[in-house]
Design a protein around this motif. Structure first.
Motif, mmCIF file in Angstrom:
data_model
loop_
_atom_site.group_PDB
_atom_site.id
_atom_site.type_symbol
_atom_site.label_atom_id
_atom_site.label_comp_id
_atom_site.label_asym_id
_atom_site.label_seq_id
_atom_site.Cartn_x
_atom_site.Cartn_y
_atom_site.Cartn_z
ATOM 1 N N GLY A 96 16.970 -17.438 -18.681
ATOM 2 C CA GLY A 96 17.716 -16.745 -19.126
ATOM 3 C C GLY A 96 17.614 -15.198 -19.041
ATOM 4 N N THR A 97 18.531 -14.312 -19.983
ATOM 5 C CA THR A 97 18.419 -12.928 -19.779
ATOM 6 C C THR A 97 17.204 -12.250 -20.696
ATOM 7 O OG1 THR A 97 20.745 -13.063 -19.600
ATOM 8 C CG2 THR A 97 19.537 -10.788 -20.122
ATOM 9 N N VAL A 98 16.026 -11.957 -19.942
ATOM 10 C CA VAL A 98 14.971 -11.211 -20.310
ATOM 11 C C VAL A 98 15.212 -9.780 -20.710
ATOM 12 C CG1 VAL A 98 12.653 -10.689 -20.258
ATOM 13 C CG2 VAL A 98 13.280 -13.024 -19.109
ATOM 14 N N LEU A 99 15.385 -9.506 -22.030
ATOM 15 C CA LEU A 99 15.985 -8.057 -21.967
ATOM 16 C C LEU A 99 14.451 -7.233 -22.223
ATOM 17 C CD1 LEU A 99 18.262 -8.755 -25.440
ATOM 18 C CD2 LEU A 99 18.762 -8.227 -22.937
ATOM 19 N N GLU A 100 13.428 -7.434 -22.487
ATOM 20 C CA GLU A 100 12.224 -6.742 -22.159
ATOM 21 C C GLU A 100 11.006 -7.841 -22.349
ATOM 22 O OE1 GLU A 100 9.965 -3.475 -25.494
ATOM 23 O OE2 GLU A 100 11.340 -5.458 -26.540
ATOM 24 N N ALA A 101 9.928 -7.303 -21.700
ATOM 25 C CA ALA A 101 8.672 -7.902 -21.456
ATOM 26 C C ALA A 101 7.813 -6.598 -21.927
ATOM 27 C CB ALA A 101 8.754 -8.579 -19.976
ATOM 28 N N SER A 102 6.882 -7.008 -22.826
ATOM 29 C CA SER A 102 5.960 -6.117 -23.256
ATOM 30 C C SER A 102 4.532 -6.592 -23.254
ATOM 31 C CB SER A 102 6.365 -5.479 -24.561
ATOM 32 O OG SER A 102 6.261 -6.196 -25.486
ATOM 33 N N LEU A 103 3.514 -5.927 -22.682
ATOM 34 C CA LEU A 103 2.223 -6.168 -22.435
ATOM 35 C C LEU A 103 1.579 -5.332 -23.210
ATOM 36 C CD1 LEU A 103 2.145 -6.650 -18.797
ATOM 37 C CD2 LEU A 103 1.329 -8.201 -20.306
ATOM 38 N N PRO A 104 1.130 -5.542 -24.686
ATOM 39 C CA PRO A 104 0.442 -4.705 -25.520
ATOM 40 C C PRO A 104 -0.986 -4.220 -25.018
ATOM 41 C CG PRO A 104 1.341 -6.499 -26.794
ATOM 42 C CD PRO A 104 1.574 -6.650 -25.359
ATOM 43 N N ARG A 105 -1.486 -3.004 -25.082
ATOM 44 C CA ARG A 105 -2.746 -2.762 -24.643
ATOM 45 C C ARG A 105 -3.767 -2.115 -25.732
ATOM 46 N NH1 ARG A 105 -2.638 -2.043 -18.879
ATOM 47 N NH2 ARG A 105 -0.459 -2.478 -18.215
#
Length: 164
Positions: A96-105
């Motif tokens: 589907g539509t990935v609006l955001e992918a975030s990798l916390p650091r």
């Protein structure tokens, strides 16, 4: 390689999942194991660089993208440190539509080994959860689960810690 220390930690989104695991999981890799709830370590209140301690009062409501369901958010654990936001988007795009992918650091910039993927809707996120859980990204099997809001997660952790 790293030597086995004879114990490990598993984090569950929901306290009831943790309770069920404690009840039902008695063996691992053919060996008898005992599962118990880990007690969180008391952490010293860290002071911000400005000198003033952070006040844990109600935070200002974060700017939410309009029309985006917080429920359509997944957490991806056991992530390779080689994984990028682009890798995640590519891995989850077929669902589907990935609006955001975030990798916390961590504050030092090192990866934390997990990520969040925000889909347009819950249906797509559900497909991705089923389709990607225990699949490999960058040669590591990932654990995909529904992300819960930080407040709810911390409340669940607190609740789990107070029930032996």
């Amino acid at each position: 390689g790293a030597s086995c220390r004879g114990f490990g930690f598993v984090t569950f989104s929901l306290a009831e999942d943790a309770q069920r695991a404690i009840r039902e999981i008695t063996t691992f890799a053919g060996r008898k194991i005992s599962a118990i709830l880990a007690k969180p370590k008391a952490r010293q209140k860290e002071k911000k660089k400005g000198g003033a301690a952070e006040t844990p009062q109600k935070e200002q409501t974060p700017k939410k993208p309009r029309g985006v369901s917080k429920k359509a958010r997944l957490i991806i654990r056991n992530l390779s440190f080689k994984c990028t936001e682009e890798d995640l988007k590519a891995a989850f795009a077929p669902f589907g539509t990935v609006l955001e992918a975030s990798l916390p650091r961590k504050p030092d910039g090192k990866m934390r080994g997990f990520a969040f993927v925000q889909f347009k809707n819950v249906l797509e996120a559900g497909k991705a959860l089923k389709g990607m859980n225990m699949k490999e990204i960058k040669d590591r099997p990932v654990a995909v689960d529904w992300a819960v809001p930080r407040e709810k997660y911390q409340a669940a952790v607190q609740a789990a810690a107070s029930h032996p």
